[in-house]
Design an enzyme around this catalytic site. Structure first.
Site, PDB file in Angstrom:
ATOM      1  N   GLU A  27       0.829  -1.336   0.038  1.00  0.00           N
ATOM      2  CA  GLU A  27       0.140  -0.015  -0.029  1.00  0.00           C
ATOM      3  C   GLU A  27       0.877   1.155   0.036  1.00  0.00           C
ATOM      4  O   GLU A  27       2.064   1.329   0.625  1.00  0.00           O
ATOM      5  CB  GLU A  27      -0.868   0.066   1.013  1.00  0.00           C
ATOM      6  CG  GLU A  27      -1.893  -1.026   1.103  1.00  0.00           C
ATOM      7  CD  GLU A  27      -2.557  -1.008   2.561  1.00  0.00           C
ATOM      8  OE1 GLU A  27      -2.638   0.073   3.323  1.00  0.00           O
ATOM      9  OE2 GLU A  27      -3.205  -1.984   2.792  1.00  0.00           O
ATOM     10  N   CYS A  77       2.908   8.291   1.644  1.00  0.00           N
ATOM     11  CA  CYS A  77       3.437   7.054   2.820  1.00  0.00           C
ATOM     12  C   CYS A  77       3.434   5.890   1.981  1.00  0.00           C
ATOM     13  O   CYS A  77       2.795   5.359   1.370  1.00  0.00           O
ATOM     14  CB  CYS A  77       2.117   7.204   3.702  1.00  0.00           C
ATOM     15  SG  CYS A  77       2.560   6.023   4.914  1.00  0.00           S
ATOM     16  N   CYS A 132       5.126  -7.875   7.472  1.00  0.00           N
ATOM     17  CA  CYS A 132       5.893  -7.432   8.705  1.00  0.00           C
ATOM     18  C   CYS A 132       6.088  -8.508   9.503  1.00  0.00           C
ATOM     19  O   CYS A 132       5.026  -9.156   9.830  1.00  0.00           O
ATOM     20  CB  CYS A 132       5.274  -5.945   9.111  1.00  0.00           C
ATOM     21  SG  CYS A 132       6.381  -5.295  10.603  1.00  0.00           S
ATOM     22  N   CYS A 162       3.491  -6.008  16.214  1.00  0.00           N
ATOM     23  CA  CYS A 162       2.868  -5.110  16.871  1.00  0.00           C
ATOM     24  C   CYS A 162       1.189  -5.487  17.028  1.00  0.00           C
ATOM     25  O   CYS A 162       0.509  -5.694  16.197  1.00  0.00           O
ATOM     26  CB  CYS A 162       2.971  -3.757  16.444  1.00  0.00           C
ATOM     27  SG  CYS A 162       4.539  -3.197  16.297  1.00  0.00           S
ATOM     28  N   CYS A 210      -1.650  -3.578  15.164  1.00  0.00           N
ATOM     29  CA  CYS A 210      -1.293  -3.080  13.551  1.00  0.00           C
ATOM     30  C   CYS A 210      -1.685  -4.318  12.516  1.00  0.00           C
ATOM     31  O   CYS A 210      -1.447  -5.483  12.691  1.00  0.00           O
ATOM     32  CB  CYS A 210       0.152  -3.069  13.485  1.00  0.00           C
ATOM     33  SG  CYS A 210       0.700  -2.722  11.815  1.00  0.00           S
ATOM     34  N   CYS A 231      -2.861   1.915   7.135  1.00  0.00           N
ATOM     35  CA  CYS A 231      -1.967   1.071   6.400  1.00  0.00           C
ATOM     36  C   CYS A 231      -2.067  -0.346   6.863  1.00  0.00           C
ATOM     37  O   CYS A 231      -2.135  -0.826   7.804  1.00  0.00           O
ATOM     38  CB  CYS A 231      -0.428   1.708   6.530  1.00  0.00           C
ATOM     39  SG  CYS A 231      -0.004   2.457   5.225  1.00  0.00           S
TER      40      CYS A 231
END
Ligand code: SAH
Length: 344
Positions: free
Chosen positions: A92, A105, A112, A116, A119, A333
């Site tokens: 994205e 951004c 990832c 977290c 997220c 995101c």
């Protein structure tokens, strides 16, 4: 032999590559310019001989991105892209229109592995790193699509940029190159969850970008609960590294702090945060948590946010609350990619 993506080279490396292949060094500058302009075919490089174009086509390729999905806000023109990479993976990017210029951004990885808890980007884990050229492509193709110059970059999309250190540094060098997109380092921010060993490397690399730290909690108990990276580098180690970074670079650090109702938003937590940051050249950016379908975290109430700000400001810490752009195309995101993966 696998073909090489020319956008993965720095200008210096491109020069070496050409010389190794029996070509003249100065050609690199011409090619580098074309690549940053978003050409997708060697035949568009009109100041290069046909023979060289054919040779380049045999030994290398030019990466491209396609737009898998695009959402444009009717309120403020904020534009979210789901880009499809050469191998079918998606990332994205978000284009935002500010008074001081157009900001993008961008993502640094497919997925990832930082874990977290609040997220969306990390839910399916890490698929792979983006190459330097693929990161650059997000800027090139978004700029091509909107038809206006992008002047600012924030590395706050999918992925942990400091977990893809070498490619990110190479990308920064290329996007900053005056022959390329020529975006000043001072117009670029990089956000990290706090991989301290690479914050130290970044400090040594002496690149004057703005560093943002996703802190989100000032105590180990709280931070470890929501950010597994805290088990590798605890709060004090991270903050010490930040103080060192500020003292060496003389650059203000921005701390990102996601406010989650009942988790990290009490006045007492704000007091501990203020104490930890006291005296540092820094800024706190509060982000009311974006509610992600897969998690149970809720936004803090207005009163809690106001009280939190009051404590920080009383202690001399400049604090802002992130302005929410594109609220009608709500997909912070990672969420656009997730909803696209979920619907497959
Ligand atoms: N991996 C990097 C950059 C990507 S995330 C980092 O951790 O900094 C960009 C910012 O958005 C980070 O501060 C991240 O913690 C925050 N973020 C992630 N999910 C969020 C959510 N659901 N609501 C609010 N902020 C979120």
């Amino acid at each position: 032999m696998d073909k090489i993506n020319l956008k993965d080279f720095t200008l210096c490396e491109l020069e070496e590559f050409l010389v190794l292949n029996g070509e003249q060094k100065f050609r690199a500058k011409q090619i580098f310019k074309w690549l940053s302009q978003g050409v997708t075919d060697f035949d568009e490089m009109t100041d290069i001989s046909k023979k060289l174009r054919e040779k380049l086509n045999e030994i290398s390729y030019i990466s491209t991105l396609s737009i898998e999905k695009k959402l444009v806000s009717k309120i403020d023109k904020t534009t979210k892209y789901l880009f499809k990479l050469g191998d079918g993976n998606t990332v994205e990017a978000v284009v935002m229109y500010y008074k001081h210029g157009i900001t993008i951004c961008i993502s640094s990885q497919v997925g990832c592995r930082m874990g977290c808890k609040f997220c969306a980007s990390t839910i399916g884990g890490l698929v792979r790193n983006l190459s330097a050229g693929e990161i650059l492509d997000e800027v090139i193709f978004a700029q091509k699509d909107i038809g206006e110059r992008i002047s600012n970059i924030v590395m706050m999309g999918i992925g942990e940029p400091l977990d893809n250190f070498d490619n990110v540094i190479k990308f920064l060098e290329n996007v900053n190159n005056p022959l390329g997109l020529n975006i000043g380092y001072r117009h670029i921010s990089l956000s990290t969850c706090g991989i301290v060993k690479n914050i130290v490397k970044l400090e040594k690399a002496n690149i004057p970008i703005t560093l943002s730290i996703s802190l989100h909690a000032p105590t180990n108990d709280l931070r470890s609960e929501i950010m597994p990276i805290n088990n590798a580098y605890d709060v004090d180690t991270l903050i010490d590294a930040c103080r060192h970074y500020v003292s060496v670079t003389n650059r203000r650090i921005s701390f990102e702090y996601t406010l989650i109702s009942g988790v990290n938003d009490s006045e007492n937590v704000a007091k501990i945060l203020a104490k930890k940051l006291k005296g540092m050249l820094c800024h706190v950016n509060l982000i009311p948590v974006n509610e992600v379908a897969e998690t149970q975290f809720k936004k803090s109430g207005r009163l809690a946010i106001e009280k939190f700000i009051a404590v920080l400001e009383k202690n001399g810490i400049t604090t802002t609350v992130r302005r929410k752009l594109g609220s009608d195309i709500n997909a912070s995101c990672g969420q656009l990619r997730r909803s696209s993966l979920n619907s497959k």
